[in-house]
Design an enzyme around this catalytic site. Structure first.
Site, PDB file in Angstrom:
ATOM      1  CB  THR A   1      -0.944   0.002   1.213  1.00  0.00           C
ATOM      2  OG1 THR A   1      -1.879  -1.072   1.060  1.00  0.00           O
ATOM      3  CG2 THR A   1      -1.711   1.312   1.325  1.00  0.00           C
TER       4      THR A   1
ATOM      5  NE  ARG B   1      -0.220   1.086   4.557  1.00  0.00           N
ATOM      6  CZ  ARG B   1      -0.829   0.400   5.520  1.00  0.00           C
ATOM      7  NH1 ARG B   1      -0.797   0.853   6.765  1.00  0.00           N
ATOM      8  NH2 ARG B   1      -1.449  -0.736   5.255  1.00  0.00           N
TER       9      ARG B   1
ATOM     10  CG  HIS C   1      -1.254  -6.929  -1.523  1.00  0.00           C
ATOM     11  ND1 HIS C   1      -0.350  -5.993  -1.087  1.00  0.00           N
ATOM     12  CD2 HIS C   1      -2.331  -6.825  -0.687  1.00  0.00           C
ATOM     13  CE1 HIS C   1      -0.855  -5.342  -0.061  1.00  0.00           C
ATOM     14  NE2 HIS C   1      -2.057  -5.824   0.206  1.00  0.00           N
TER      15      HIS C   1
END
Length: 545
Positions: free
Chosen positions: A77, A161, A485
């Protein structure tokens, strides 16, 4: 008389022609939309179930890149959001993961933590954040610089973030959600000393309870979700308190054992809640109302939480995207009304995609794997014991990277490159590791294609480890339910990129483009300098000229 009429019509024609050929006026607002964990095939898989005014509106009226990919490893991310907005990869912008081992501090760090600042909005420590670890400028910074620090840049996401990194170093604000028992949108003293009145007002009128004191049922008859697996299956995670991962989900009951307001992050309403806050920001900050260009960096995170828990082929995932389609339609309509149809430009993409649940793939006899960190660490320690008679040469193993204890290596009179190469040579014998290379190889060899090129783009000489490993395709470090991922394989790299609005053509392309091409393209549209680390290209075919 006839000659005068001829001249009149000629001049009129020339004026109209010139006007038609004028460059489009710059948008008053740029909206960057990042959908966390969205695979490209979610556009096509659910296409016939989307309405006309969400995804389909920008696909029909904008320009879609059908073969766009991330060109580095790891696809996480923080790295994705950074790369979208800087136009470069971790090798340059320095965000090498969400969390990583800092070989100077000798501890694991989080990408946006910064103890130099305090929380603005409540008394927790969850606002002690800043973008200091992002080493290059973002397009949001460049827009501010081009306008002499005028105009406004706002970052918004449930995740800190995902709000902070896109907004860059010069943002007016970045806001993220503090759930638990707090239930407020907060920021950091990096940006301000006090929340604006519109944020205070939103927090006071907070409707999160309305979204949670209800039941998550499918938007349509559950029998119509034929593109997903059966509702009750062993490949999906469950909320605490659930006996099985099925609909309906009584959120009012589940919230008591699932972090109270944190539960909002893991249901589709979390996206709606984020859109609510974004609309409040547009009104509260008067975005798109001046002669300057403002920038709203908006990230939808609930898709990621839901994807992690249920996987790619779950009814929960399908239902989430059908609901998000409605949220987007509502947001686009809001932009039309508040900013004006011709006054904004947006792009929509994802920070990474995701793999099918490996256990599900295994059930279909498709190669897939699970890897346990402890097992690979034990393997590595046996290797150093065998070849160098020491189990103290490895300082850290994380993010598929090995960090050597350089002081110990030197103390034993060993050569760091020899130790690293031996580990790289041996670790490929570990069952789930497919490839391994040393930092020395990354520095001395130029990989121009393939997965080693992606690894090299993600390698940062200052921050990355001494040995970098690549697992087999469809390999995860987690339990056997849900997905994740991080790889350089296409299931993690292939994401949508759609441009829409002021200055954008209608159409699509199957040419290969990289995620790092977004920032220079938007920079060119705005006629400003691209971010200072950019190595992407301008996607000329999407822009009106």
């Amino acid at each position: 008389m006839k000659f005068k009429l001829f001249l009149f019509f000629l001049l009129t024609f020339l004026i109209v022609a010139c006007c038609k050929n004028e460059a489009p006026k710059k948008p008053k607002l740029v909206v960057g939309i990042v959908i966390d964990q969205m695979r490209y095939d979610y556009l096509t898989r659910y296409a016939d179930r989307y309405g006309k005014n969400g995804f389909n509106r920008i696909l029909k009226g904008g320009f879609s890149l059908e073969n766009a990919h991330y060109n580095y490893i790891p696809t996480y991310t923080a790295v994705g959001h950074s790369s979208i907005y800087t136009g470069t990869t971790p090798s340059e912008h320095g965000i090498i993961s969400n969390n990583w081992y800092d070989k100077f501090l000798k501890k694991s760090i989080y990408c946006v933590d910064d103890n130099n600042y305090i929380t603005i909005g409540n008394n927790t420590k969850n606002g002690k954040k800043s973008p200091k670890r992002l080493l290059t400028t973002a397009i949001t910074d460049q827009l501010h610089l081009a306008q002499n620090m005028k105009g406004k840049t706002i970052g918004i996401s449930i995740k800190d973030r995902s709000a902070i990194l896109p907004a860059g170093h010069t943002a007016n604000a970045a806001y993220w959600y503090d759930g638990g028992n707090i239930n407020t949108w907060i920021t950091s003293s990096f940006y301000m000393d006090k929340l604006p009145k519109w944020v205070e007002g939103f927090n006071k009128k907070n409707n999160a309870d309305d979204y949670l004191n209800t039941t998550w049922e499918t938007l349509y008859d559950i029998k119509t979700y034929s593109k997903s697996r059966d509702d009750n299956n062993v490949f999906e995670g469950k909320f605490t308190g659930q006996k099985s991962p099925i609909f309906p989900k009584d959120l009012k009951v589940l919230r008591t054992k699932n972090g109270n307001f944190n539960l909002l992050k893991s249901v589709p309403a979390g996206n709606t809640f984020t859109a609510d806050f974004a609309k409040a920001a547009i009104i509260g900050e008067n975005l798109g109302k001046s002669d300057l260009t403002d920038f709203l960096a908006l990230s939808f995170s609930s898709t990621d939480y839901i994807g992690h828990k249920y996987g790619v082929s779950a009814i929960e995932t399908e239902d989430t995207y059908l609901r998000l389609d409605r949220d987007l339609a509502d947001l686009f309509s809001f932009l039309d009304k508040e900013v004006g149809k011709d006054n904004y430009t947006l792009f929509l993409t994802a920070d990474h995609a995701a793999v099918h649940v490996p256990a599900y793939l295994q059930s279909l006899k498709v190669p897939a794997h699970y890897l346990k960190t402890k097992e690979i660490r034990d393997f590595l320690l046996k290797t150093t014991k065998k070849y160098f008679n020491s189990t103290e040469l490895i300082e850290n193993v994380s993010n598929y990277q090995i960090f050597l204890n350089k002081e110990k290596v030197e103390f034993l009179g060993l050569d760091i490159n020899t130790v690293a190469q031996k580990l790289a040579d041996e670790v490929v014998n570990f069952s789930e590791i497919y490839k391994a290379v040393t930092a020395r190889t990354m520095q001395t060899t130029n990989f121009t294609t393939g997965i080693l090129n992606s690894l090299q783009n993600g390698y940062n000489q200052k921050f990355s480890g001494d040995v970098l490993m690549i697992p087999y395709p469809a390999t995860l470090m987690r339990g056997r339910t849900g997905t994740s991922h991080g790889s350089g394989y296409s299931y993690d790299t292939h994401v949508p990129i759609i441009f829409y609005g002021n200055g954008i053509k209608k159409g699509s392309s199957t040419k290969r483009y990289n995620i790092t091409d977004i920032a220079p393209t938007i920079s060119n549209l705005l006629q400003i300098e691209a971010p200072n680390g950019t190595n992407g290209i301008i996607i000329d075919e999407v822009l009106k000229r």
